[in-house]
Design a protein around this motif. Sequence first.
Motif, short mmCIF file in Angstrom:
data_model
loop_
_atom_site.label_atom_id
_atom_site.label_comp_id
_atom_site.label_asym_id
_atom_site.label_seq_id
_atom_site.Cartn_x
_atom_site.Cartn_y
_atom_site.Cartn_z
N MET A 81 7.28 -8.94 -10.03
CA MET A 81 6.60 -7.94 -9.21
C MET A 81 7.49 -6.72 -9.01
SD MET A 81 4.57 -10.17 -6.32
CE MET A 81 2.95 -10.81 -6.72
N PRO A 82 7.61 -5.87 -10.02
CA PRO A 82 8.43 -4.66 -9.87
C PRO A 82 7.86 -3.73 -8.81
CG PRO A 82 7.15 -4.60 -11.92
CD PRO A 82 7.00 -5.98 -11.36
N GLY A 83 8.74 -3.14 -8.02
CA GLY A 83 8.31 -2.21 -6.99
C GLY A 83 7.79 -2.86 -5.73
N VAL A 84 7.82 -4.19 -5.67
CA VAL A 84 7.35 -4.93 -4.50
C VAL A 84 8.57 -5.42 -3.71
CG1 VAL A 84 6.05 -6.94 -3.69
CG2 VAL A 84 5.22 -5.61 -5.64
N THR A 85 8.49 -5.35 -2.38
CA THR A 85 9.56 -5.83 -1.53
C THR A 85 9.15 -7.13 -0.83
OG1 THR A 85 8.79 -4.64 0.44
CG2 THR A 85 10.26 -3.45 -1.07
N VAL A 86 10.13 -7.80 -0.24
CA VAL A 86 9.84 -9.01 0.53
C VAL A 86 8.89 -8.70 1.68
CG1 VAL A 86 10.86 -10.77 2.03
CG2 VAL A 86 12.00 -10.15 -0.12
N ASP A 87 9.13 -7.59 2.37
CA ASP A 87 8.25 -7.21 3.48
C ASP A 87 6.81 -6.98 3.01
OD1 ASP A 87 10.09 -7.45 5.49
OD2 ASP A 87 10.44 -5.30 5.72
N MET A 88 6.65 -6.37 1.85
CA MET A 88 5.31 -6.16 1.32
C MET A 88 4.58 -7.49 1.12
SD MET A 88 5.59 -3.28 -1.64
CE MET A 88 6.35 -1.67 -1.39
N PHE A 89 5.31 -8.48 0.61
CA PHE A 89 4.69 -9.77 0.33
C PHE A 89 4.30 -10.47 1.64
CE2 PHE A 89 4.33 -14.15 -1.21
CZ PHE A 89 3.64 -13.95 -2.38
N ASP A 90 5.19 -10.46 2.63
CA ASP A 90 4.85 -11.04 3.93
C ASP A 90 3.69 -10.28 4.56
OD1 ASP A 90 6.49 -13.30 4.39
OD2 ASP A 90 8.21 -12.04 4.84
N TRP A 91 3.73 -8.95 4.45
CA TRP A 91 2.65 -8.13 5.01
C TRP A 91 1.30 -8.51 4.41
CZ3 TRP A 91 -0.51 -4.76 2.18
CH2 TRP A 91 -1.39 -3.99 2.93
N LEU A 255 0.04 -4.17 -4.74
CA LEU A 255 0.85 -4.04 -3.54
C LEU A 255 1.59 -2.70 -3.42
CD1 LEU A 255 2.38 -7.52 -2.64
CD2 LEU A 255 1.07 -5.99 -1.18
N PRO A 256 2.26 -2.20 -4.46
CA PRO A 256 2.94 -0.91 -4.29
C PRO A 256 1.97 0.25 -4.03
CG PRO A 256 3.80 -2.09 -6.19
CD PRO A 256 2.56 -2.81 -5.77
N GLN A 257 0.70 0.09 -4.42
CA GLN A 257 -0.29 1.13 -4.18
C GLN A 257 -0.82 1.07 -2.76
OE1 GLN A 257 -3.09 -0.10 -7.28
NE2 GLN A 257 -2.49 1.64 -8.55
N TYR A 259 0.19 -0.81 0.02
CA TYR A 259 1.07 -0.99 1.17
C TYR A 259 1.37 0.32 1.90
CZ TYR A 259 5.20 -2.18 3.94
OH TYR A 259 6.11 -2.32 4.96
N PRO A 260 1.77 1.39 1.21
CA PRO A 260 2.07 2.63 1.94
C PRO A 260 0.86 3.18 2.70
CG PRO A 260 2.92 2.74 -0.31
CD PRO A 260 2.02 1.54 -0.24
N GLU A 261 -0.34 2.92 2.20
CA GLU A 261 -1.55 3.44 2.83
C GLU A 261 -2.03 2.59 4.00
OE1 GLU A 261 -4.58 3.74 -0.09
OE2 GLU A 261 -3.46 5.09 -1.39
N GLN A 262 -1.87 1.29 3.91
CA GLN A 262 -2.53 0.37 4.84
C GLN A 262 -1.56 -0.43 5.72
OE1 GLN A 262 -5.86 0.22 5.25
NE2 GLN A 262 -6.19 1.77 3.66
N LYS A 263 -0.27 -0.21 5.59
CA LYS A 263 0.69 -1.11 6.25
C LYS A 263 0.55 -1.14 7.77
CE LYS A 263 4.48 2.28 6.00
NZ LYS A 263 4.73 2.52 7.43
N ASP A 264 -0.02 -0.08 8.36
CA ASP A 264 -0.18 -0.04 9.82
C ASP A 264 -1.63 -0.29 10.26
OD1 ASP A 264 2.54 0.58 10.27
OD2 ASP A 264 2.14 2.68 9.78
N ASN A 265 -2.48 -0.67 9.33
CA ASN A 265 -3.90 -0.89 9.63
C ASN A 265 -4.12 -2.36 9.98
OD1 ASN A 265 -6.66 -1.08 9.78
ND2 ASN A 265 -7.05 -0.57 7.63
N TRP A 266 -4.10 -2.68 11.26
CA TRP A 266 -4.29 -4.05 11.73
C TRP A 266 -5.66 -4.23 12.40
CZ3 TRP A 266 -1.09 -7.14 9.50
CH2 TRP A 266 0.19 -6.72 9.16
N ASP A 267 -6.57 -3.28 12.21
CA ASP A 267 -7.90 -3.38 12.80
C ASP A 267 -8.76 -4.40 12.05
OD1 ASP A 267 -7.23 -1.47 14.64
OD2 ASP A 267 -7.99 0.17 13.43
#
Length: 267
Positions: A81-91, A255-257, A259-267
């Motif tokens: 998973m290039p460009g993916v972080t551990v936090d992205m996966f947990d997220w 995920l790399p696409q 995550y930056p857009e939706q990482k704070d969307n918890w609705d």
Amino acid sequence: MGKKVPITEEQRRLSYAKYYDQDMAPVPSDKLALLETPMDPAKALNIHDRNRLFDEGYMDVETGYCVMEDGSGYIANHTKMPGVTVDMFDWWFAWHGLGDLRYTIWDPEDHYGACSMNLAQGRSLKLSLKEKYWGTTHLITEDIGGGPDELYACFKKPSEMGFDEEKIGTKACGTIVTANSGIRRDPGASAEVMCHFVRETENGIELRSRFWLGWHIIGGKPVKILPDEEMTSLIKPKMLLAHNMKEFTNLARLLPQIYPEQKDNWD
């Protein structure tokens, strides 16, 4: 490209609906070739030895499937998973159970939807990403190869599943997403343990997935659910591996696409 699962007009208006319209990322041909022949069961990782995943390097077989001598099934799948972080996966595991379309965009051809039974926990801003999904149960509708079915996945803290939690967050392992799961209409016959073991690489992460069919982990110890006289049909681990290849190849691109857009969307 396969036929996509249907979505509603209301889902079409969601901010991440555009990912539903993307073509699926193709599974590499060398991985697809591994579906043709089952692996040697002697090279499978025994569920009792699951902490060997923390060892350096790789096992003899990182992608394959088989039926074990005791009749249970086994799947291993390695996904870069290039460009993916551990936090992205947990997220992703904290986020995708908060609405059906979130699960569908993971694999629009096979994922009909998923919903956490613990929505308040998943939306809490006071919890870490891991705490948002630890202890939750997701009710899932997806097609693993035999038509749509209703599944369940009970996500647990790795320590509750018998993993050495002190090693998580080190070079050996970034995170572990693990659950007892199965088919809702036949939970005993379909019991399985799911493990997604993540390691950081120079350009992202690598995912070392393992599934043990016929088992659950209860009180930190493996419990064989499948009766000793029963044998898992070889088609079951083969279909699950094919599905796992497909969905995680697509997630590696998604995920790399998203995550930056939706990482704070918890609705």
